[in-house]
Design a protein around this motif. Structure first.
Motif, PDB file in Angstrom:
ATOM      1  N   LEU A 217      42.559  37.765  33.885  1.00  5.54           N
ATOM      2  CA  LEU A 217      42.417  38.046  32.671  1.00  5.54           C
ATOM      3  C   LEU A 217      43.554  38.794  31.561  1.00  5.54           C
ATOM      4  N   ILE A 218      44.407  39.440  32.597  1.00  2.00           N
ATOM      5  CA  ILE A 218      45.692  40.111  31.859  1.00  2.00           C
ATOM      6  C   ILE A 218      46.834  39.501  31.857  1.00  2.00           C
ATOM      7  N   ARG A 219      46.915  38.369  32.744  1.00  2.06           N
ATOM      8  CA  ARG A 219      48.190  37.541  32.939  1.00  2.06           C
ATOM      9  C   ARG A 219      48.325  36.297  32.034  1.00  2.06           C
ATOM     10  N   PRO A 220      49.427  36.063  31.239  1.00  2.00           N
ATOM     11  CA  PRO A 220      49.452  34.914  30.481  1.00  2.00           C
ATOM     12  C   PRO A 220      49.095  33.495  31.361  1.00  2.00           C
ATOM     13  N   ASP A 221      49.780  33.521  32.380  1.00  2.00           N
ATOM     14  CA  ASP A 221      49.734  32.130  33.171  1.00  2.00           C
ATOM     15  C   ASP A 221      48.501  32.181  34.314  1.00  2.00           C
ATOM     16  N   ASN A 222      47.709  33.467  34.216  1.00  2.00           N
ATOM     17  CA  ASN A 222      46.628  33.620  35.321  1.00  2.00           C
ATOM     18  C   ASN A 222      46.809  33.427  36.709  1.00  2.00           C
ATOM     19  N   LYS A 223      48.158  33.609  37.044  1.00  2.00           N
ATOM     20  CA  LYS A 223      48.528  33.362  38.225  1.00  2.00           C
ATOM     21  C   LYS A 223      48.425  34.748  39.015  1.00  2.00           C
ATOM     22  N   PHE A 224      48.470  34.917  40.568  1.00  2.00           N
ATOM     23  CA  PHE A 224      48.627  35.990  41.089  1.00  2.00           C
ATOM     24  C   PHE A 224      48.523  35.600  42.678  1.00  2.00           C
ATOM     25  N   THR A 225      49.154  36.477  43.609  1.00  2.00           N
ATOM     26  CA  THR A 225      49.063  36.218  44.989  1.00  2.00           C
ATOM     27  C   THR A 225      47.952  36.950  45.690  1.00  2.00           C
ATOM     28  N   GLU A 226      47.753  36.555  46.661  1.00  2.00           N
ATOM     29  CA  GLU A 226      46.513  37.037  47.684  1.00  2.00           C
ATOM     30  C   GLU A 226      46.890  38.444  47.784  1.00  2.00           C
ATOM     31  N   LYS A 227      48.177  38.739  48.227  1.00  2.68           N
ATOM     32  CA  LYS A 227      48.461  40.328  48.474  1.00  2.68           C
ATOM     33  C   LYS A 227      48.341  40.955  47.394  1.00  2.68           C
ATOM     34  N   GLU A 228      48.525  40.612  46.242  1.00  2.00           N
ATOM     35  CA  GLU A 228      48.570  41.293  45.005  1.00  2.00           C
ATOM     36  C   GLU A 228      46.957  41.522  44.678  1.00  2.00           C
ATOM     37  N   ALA A 229      46.141  40.436  45.021  1.00  2.00           N
ATOM     38  CA  ALA A 229      44.691  40.742  44.699  1.00  2.00           C
ATOM     39  C   ALA A 229      44.233  41.788  45.731  1.00  2.00           C
ATOM     40  N   GLU A 230      44.355  41.793  46.811  1.00  3.38           N
ATOM     41  CA  GLU A 230      44.136  42.561  48.213  1.00  3.38           C
ATOM     42  C   GLU A 230      44.582  44.152  47.541  1.00  3.38           C
ATOM     43  N   LEU A 231      45.625  44.158  47.157  1.00  5.18           N
ATOM     44  CA  LEU A 231      46.099  45.582  46.796  1.00  5.18           C
ATOM     45  C   LEU A 231      45.268  46.226  45.741  1.00  5.18           C
ATOM     46  N   LEU A 232      45.132  45.411  44.649  1.00  6.01           N
ATOM     47  CA  LEU A 232      44.449  45.971  43.405  1.00  6.01           C
ATOM     48  C   LEU A 232      42.977  46.055  44.022  1.00  6.01           C
ATOM     49  N   ASP A 233      42.298  45.330  44.751  1.00  8.71           N
ATOM     50  CA  ASP A 233      41.172  45.489  45.305  1.00  8.71           C
ATOM     51  C   ASP A 233      40.984  46.894  46.037  1.00  8.71           C
ATOM     52  N   LEU A 234      41.989  47.115  46.772  1.00 14.06           N
ATOM     53  CA  LEU A 234      41.804  48.489  47.266  1.00 14.06           C
ATOM     54  C   LEU A 234      42.135  49.498  46.554  1.00 14.06           C
ATOM     55  N   SER A 235      42.828  49.593  45.478  1.00 14.14           N
ATOM     56  CA  SER A 235      43.093  50.562  44.580  1.00 14.14           C
ATOM     57  C   SER A 235      41.519  50.587  43.929  1.00 14.14           C
ATOM     58  N   LEU A 236      40.908  49.696  43.569  1.00 16.02           N
ATOM     59  CA  LEU A 236      39.394  49.953  43.010  1.00 16.02           C
ATOM     60  C   LEU A 236      38.541  50.472  43.834  1.00 16.02           C
ATOM     61  N   VAL A 237      38.480  50.220  45.101  1.00 16.17           N
ATOM     62  CA  VAL A 237      37.815  50.856  46.023  1.00 16.17           C
ATOM     63  C   VAL A 237      37.771  52.416  46.159  1.00 16.17           C
ATOM     64  N   LEU A 238      39.263  52.700  46.346  1.00 20.79           N
ATOM     65  CA  LEU A 238      39.714  54.002  46.466  1.00 20.79           C
ATOM     66  C   LEU A 238      39.420  54.982  45.218  1.00 20.79           C
ATOM     67  N   HIS A 239      39.439  54.338  43.963  1.00 22.40           N
ATOM     68  CA  HIS A 239      39.231  55.062  42.861  1.00 22.40           C
ATOM     69  C   HIS A 239      37.611  55.063  42.505  1.00 22.40           C
ATOM     70  N   SER A 240      36.704  54.282  43.095  1.00 21.08           N
ATOM     71  CA  SER A 240      35.467  54.149  42.711  1.00 21.08           C
ATOM     72  C   SER A 240      34.480  55.348  42.807  1.00 21.08           C
ATOM     73  N   GLU A 241      34.500  56.447  43.611  1.00 19.19           N
ATOM     74  CA  GLU A 241      33.958  57.711  43.871  1.00 19.19           C
ATOM     75  C   GLU A 241      34.735  58.586  44.109  1.00 19.19           C
ATOM     76  N   HIS A 242      34.378  59.865  43.598  1.00 18.47           N
ATOM     77  CA  HIS A 242      35.186  61.049  44.209  1.00 18.47           C
ATOM     78  C   HIS A 242      34.292  62.111  44.122  1.00 18.47           C
TER      79      HIS A 242
END
Length: 451
Positions: A217-242
């Motif tokens: 959604l945020i990228r003009p060309d919609n493109k991303f790598t699996e490594k990028e998605a994996e790291l963003l997913d991890l960041s979401l998991v680690l920030h989801s509750e504290h």
């Protein structure tokens, strides 16, 4: 009214406000006030119970804090085990983490698939909402836009004041699903109307999960790598509750205890997270690192870097606050488990993007700050918190700075909703602590006798 004259009056009024609202520090000690809801030894005042999450960074022995490696649990389950589990299977984990926080257990394969389908179906809003709420009233601050989008969601909910368990669950799932839309579209509107860039409004993809849709959604060309998605997913998991005591989650408990609607409670939490002492801290890390890059020529020269860190602590450099942002935490002492896990994946992406030198800069700041505190702060233990590496991760992912804190909110919405549901189900009393009034008594004076 003449503009200069108006501001002259405002200066005088502001001075009156400052003088008449300042409370002397000694009075807090006199009345034994738990400032910041903290005990004298720095531990938090116990104000409630929760099953959602727990944060442990020290032990209390004989009334004193004793340092320990940090532990973060989601529903009694160590977050490290959760992360190791889904990464071992080469899966993304934010959706099942959200399920765990909301329902109290990890989903089986069928439940997880069903949950993903629900989120996917909710990951849309009426076209009129996007046009009228987001595009017609853009904001220079995406957190502000996010708050307004949450409050506007009240208007498209047929039963927004319903706080039955079923309604709370549906409202929560819709917000979890739609936060990426609110954030992405809010950013695109800001980029277009404030920064004069092209406007890109992509529709969320049903075959993509939360992390993937954010990048899409945020990228003009919609493109991303699996490594990028994996790291963003991890960041979401680690920030989801504290835990229940952090500022925004506690606000969720407080506002929810009044019996108000979901949208009011969650928008209040976003308002808390917006603050630089809470979710906005990762931006301060980014600004500090930028300042260090500009003033330390050789990042590998640890002595030069250490000298500059000393200057920051002495309030002689950067913002003059005497803080090394990204270091230290209210609870964690020896380690922040979120930072440990994020650091490991950040190194992998740094290698992929040929940015090891920058990764080493962050690592050196972490190590040297620990040395400095051992030398200058009576051996006090200090560790890197999640903000030190999250900003670097977002930078490597080419995520605009304006989205750093909104992405924090996109993750934490799962925890906020879990705590709100728990508050309404378990505790019916409104949260109302006490304040000691320390005003000096005054007699009423007739208008003609006031000077």
């Amino acid at each position: 009214m003449d503009l200069d004259f108006k501001y002259d009056i405002f200066d005088k009024l502001a001075l009156k406000i400052e003088i008449n609202n300042k409370i002397e520090t000694s009075l807090y000690d006199k009345y034994k006030v738990k400032r910041g809801l903290r005990n004298e030894n720095g531990t938090g005042v116990l104000v409630g119970l929760t099953k959602v999450g727990s944060v442990n960074g020290y032990k209390v022995l004989d009334g004193k804090k004793v340092s320990m490696e940090g532990i973060l649990d989601y529903r009694g389950m160590n977050v490290k085990e959760v992360v190791t589990g889904f990464q071992k299977d080469k899966r993304h984990g934010f959706e099942e983490t959200s399920y765990l926080l909301l329902f109290g257990k990890l989903p089986n394969r069928e439940e997880l698939q069903e949950f993903k389908i629900i989120l996917s179906n909710f990951r849309q809003v009426p076209d009129a909402f996007i046009e009228d709420m987001i595009l017609k009233f853009p904001s220079n601050d995406i957190m502000n836009k996010l708050q307004r989008s949450i409050l506007a969601s009240y208007s498209i909910d047929p039963n927004p004041d319903d706080i039955s368990v079923k309604a709370l669950m549906e409202q929560s799932l819709k917000l979890i699903a739609r936060f990426p839309l609110f954030v992405a579209y809010g950013y695109q509107a800001k980029a277009h109307y404030y920064d004069k860039k092209s406007l890109y409004l992509h529709a969320a993809q049903q075959n993509l999960d939360t992390a993937e849709n954010i990048l899409y959604l945020i990228r003009p060309d919609n493109k991303f790598t699996e490594k990028e998605a994996e790291l963003l997913d991890l960041s979401l998991v680690l920030h989801s509750e504290h835990g229940g005591g952090n500022n925004s989650t506690f606000a969720t408990h407080v506002v929810s205890s009044s019996g108000t609607d979901t949208y009011s409670a969650i928008s209040a939490a976003v308002g808390c997270l917006k603050g630089p002492k809470h979710g906005g801290a990762n931006l301060k890390v980014y600004e500090m690192i930028t300042n260090i890059r500009e003033n330390v020529c050789n990042w590998n020269n640890r002595e030069a870097l250490k000298d500059y860190l000393y200057k920051i602590l002495r309030k002689e450099a950067f913002d003059g606050k005497g803080l090394i942002y990204g270091m230290g935490h209210a609870i964690y002492t020896l380690s922040d488990p979120r930072a440990v896990l994020l650091k490991e994946k950040a190194l992998e992406l740094a290698k992929e993007k040929n940015r090891i030198a920058e990764f080493d800069l962050y690592k050196n700041i972490e190590e040297l700050t620990k040395e400095i505190f051992k030398e200058q702060r009576d051996g006090k233990d200090i560790c890197a918190n999640v903000d030190l590496y999250s900003g670097f991760v977002y930078e490597m992912l080419n995520i605009p700075r304006e989205l750093y804190t909104p992405l924090f909110a996109t993750a934490r919405i799962s925890g906020w909703c879990a705590h709100r549901i728990e508050q309404i189900i378990s505790e019916t009393r409104i949260i109302r602590p006490a304040y000691e009034n320390v005003a000096i008594e005054q007699d009423y004076t007739e208008l003609n006798n006031r000077f």
